[in-house]
Design a protein around this motif. Structure first.
Motif, PDB file in Angstrom:
ATOM      1  N   ARG A  76       0.826  -1.209   0.000  1.00 56.40           N
ATOM      2  CA  ARG A  76       0.000   0.000   0.000  1.00 56.40           C
ATOM      3  C   ARG A  76       0.864   1.264   0.000  1.00 56.40           C
ATOM      4  O   ARG A  76       0.498   2.270  -0.630  1.00 56.40           O
ATOM      5  N   ASP A  77       1.990   1.227   0.721  1.00 55.28           N
ATOM      6  CA  ASP A  77       2.882   2.387   0.737  1.00 55.28           C
ATOM      7  C   ASP A  77       3.437   2.664  -0.660  1.00 55.28           C
ATOM      8  O   ASP A  77       3.543   3.821  -1.080  1.00 55.28           O
ATOM      9  N   GLU A  86       2.008   1.787  -3.511  1.00 57.25           N
ATOM     10  CA  GLU A  86       0.887   2.251  -4.330  1.00 57.25           C
ATOM     11  C   GLU A  86       0.604   3.731  -4.093  1.00 57.25           C
ATOM     12  O   GLU A  86       0.352   4.491  -5.038  1.00 57.25           O
ATOM     13  N   GLU A  87       0.684   4.147  -2.835  1.00 56.30           N
ATOM     14  CA  GLU A  87       0.456   5.559  -2.526  1.00 56.30           C
ATOM     15  C   GLU A  87       1.579   6.423  -3.085  1.00 56.30           C
ATOM     16  O   GLU A  87       1.330   7.533  -3.599  1.00 56.30           O
ATOM     17  N   ALA A  88       2.809   5.930  -2.992  1.00 55.71           N
ATOM     18  CA  ALA A  88       3.954   6.717  -3.446  1.00 55.71           C
ATOM     19  C   ALA A  88       3.963   6.913  -4.952  1.00 55.71           C
ATOM     20  O   ALA A  88       4.340   7.985  -5.446  1.00 55.71           O
ATOM     21  N   ASP A 112       1.262   6.605  -6.831  1.00 56.75           N
ATOM     22  CA  ASP A 112      -0.077   7.073  -7.217  1.00 56.75           C
ATOM     23  C   ASP A 112      -0.755   6.074  -8.156  1.00 56.75           C
ATOM     24  O   ASP A 112      -1.123   6.388  -9.289  1.00 56.75           O
ATOM     25  N   ASP A 121      -3.691   2.704  -7.996  1.00 57.74           N
ATOM     26  CA  ASP A 121      -4.715   2.107  -7.131  1.00 57.74           C
ATOM     27  C   ASP A 121      -4.284   0.753  -6.578  1.00 57.74           C
ATOM     28  O   ASP A 121      -4.290   0.529  -5.370  1.00 57.74           O
TER      29      ASP A 121
END
Length: 332
Positions: free
Chosen positions: A110-111, A113-115, A117, A119
């Motif tokens: 998840r980290d 994916e967030e970094a 950008d 989904d």
């Protein structure tokens, strides 16, 4: 001119060593080593030494020679047990430990994916790494864009850093295009991404120039993305090592049984009166016994070829994070 020739020869030697240690198929390398051993044993009989048949007569058969192979092969099976224990020790654990492993993996995914950008990242290792590299490459373009408004000295350094960051990410991304986990190709490609050096260069760039806040922030983002690559490579490297150790243990078991059978056959049925005659000036006994030695050595040679790649990868990826060891920069 001499130095250029020396550099060229040195480069070829390093490339050959790298190919043998890392790139060459392990089964093909094992077969090549065993073929060299076989040729050496046969050619040695042409050096005028005591004939093998005469030695065999004096010893009363092949038991004196091949009995040692049986002991070595049986002892070598303990290596398989040790390897399996090493692999299983990473997999066994209480449910709480297994849940912590799952939570850590999900949190890391998840980290990332967030970094970058995105989904949801793909679960296949090579595609996951490619998605991370795309994020790094895009960030390099952003750095080049925001850095165009700085002074000339800073702009040149920023552009050089962004160009190298994007080029290296593209190169490794292309190498991973046809790579499938379970083969060495994934690890080989990831070894070419020198994220530690790029982290250091990014931090140095921020320290050497008084950069605007937006440029400073984008370089910091690039450094953050690069820090994700280290644990990603280490995680997939660990999984690859376990994969290879399992393959090695199976290979040793498959090779040991035929080797033991051949050794027993030589002890029971081969003596000085067996395989009379010669071919190409070499006694038939030499041809056959040399082949028996190669079969007896095969488990050990297979073990060496697999392990040498594992330890070479471990040495070249020894440091994780911002530290760069001299050993990891060399090609040995």
């Amino acid at each position: 001119m001499v130095s250029t020739a020396d550099d060229r020869n040195g480069g070829r030697l390093r490339a050959l060593r790298e190919y043998l240690l890392l790139r060459m198929d392990r089964w093909l390398l094992s077969a090549g080593i065993l073929l060299v051993v076989y040729a050496a044993l046969v050619l040695t009989s042409r050096l005028g030494l005591t004939p093998l048949r005469q030695i065999n007569e004096a010893q009363g058969g092949m038991g004196y020679f091949f009995t040692a192979f049986i002991g070595a092969i049986i002892t070598g099976t303990s290596i398989v047990v040790t390897i399996n224990q090493l692999v299983l020790s990473q997999e066994l654990g209480a449910v709480g430990d297994q849940r912590d492993r799952m939570d850590s993996a999900m949190t890391f995914q998840r980290d990332v994916e967030e970094a970058i950008d995105i989904d949801i990242t793909e679960p296949e290792p090579s595609i996951f790494v490619r998605e991370l590299l795309v994020g790094i490459r895009d960030q390099a373009g952003t750095i080049r864009e925001v850095g165009s408004n700085t002074d000339a000295d800073a702009r040149d350094d920023i552009d050089a850093y962004a160009t190298e960051l994007g080029d290296v990410a593209d190169q490794v991304h292309e190498m991973l295009a046809s790579a499938q986990f379970g083969t060495f190709d994934v690890i080989w490609a990831m070894m070419h991404f020198e994220y530690s050096r790029l982290i250091h260069q990014g931090r140095s760039l921020r320290d050497e120039h008084d950069l605007p806040d937006d440029v400073d922030a984008e370089i910091d983002t690039a450094v953050d993305l690069l820090t994700f690559f280290g644990p990603t490579r280490e995680h997939f490297k660990t999984l690859y090592f376990q994969w290879e150790l399992i393959n090695l243990s199976r290979a040793l078991l498959y090779a040991s049984i035929p080797a033991l059978t051949v050794m027993a056959m030589f002890i029971m049925y081969v003596d000085a009166g067996t395989f009379v005659g010669s071919t190409l000036g070499v006694s038939h006994l030499v041809w056959v016994v040399s082949a028996g030695v190669v079969v007896g050595l095969s488990p050990f040679v297979i073990f060496i070829t697999f392990i040498v790649r594992i330890v070479t990868v471990a040495k070249r990826t020894l440091a994780m994070g911002p530290f760069i060891l001299r050993e990891t920069e060399q090609t040995n």
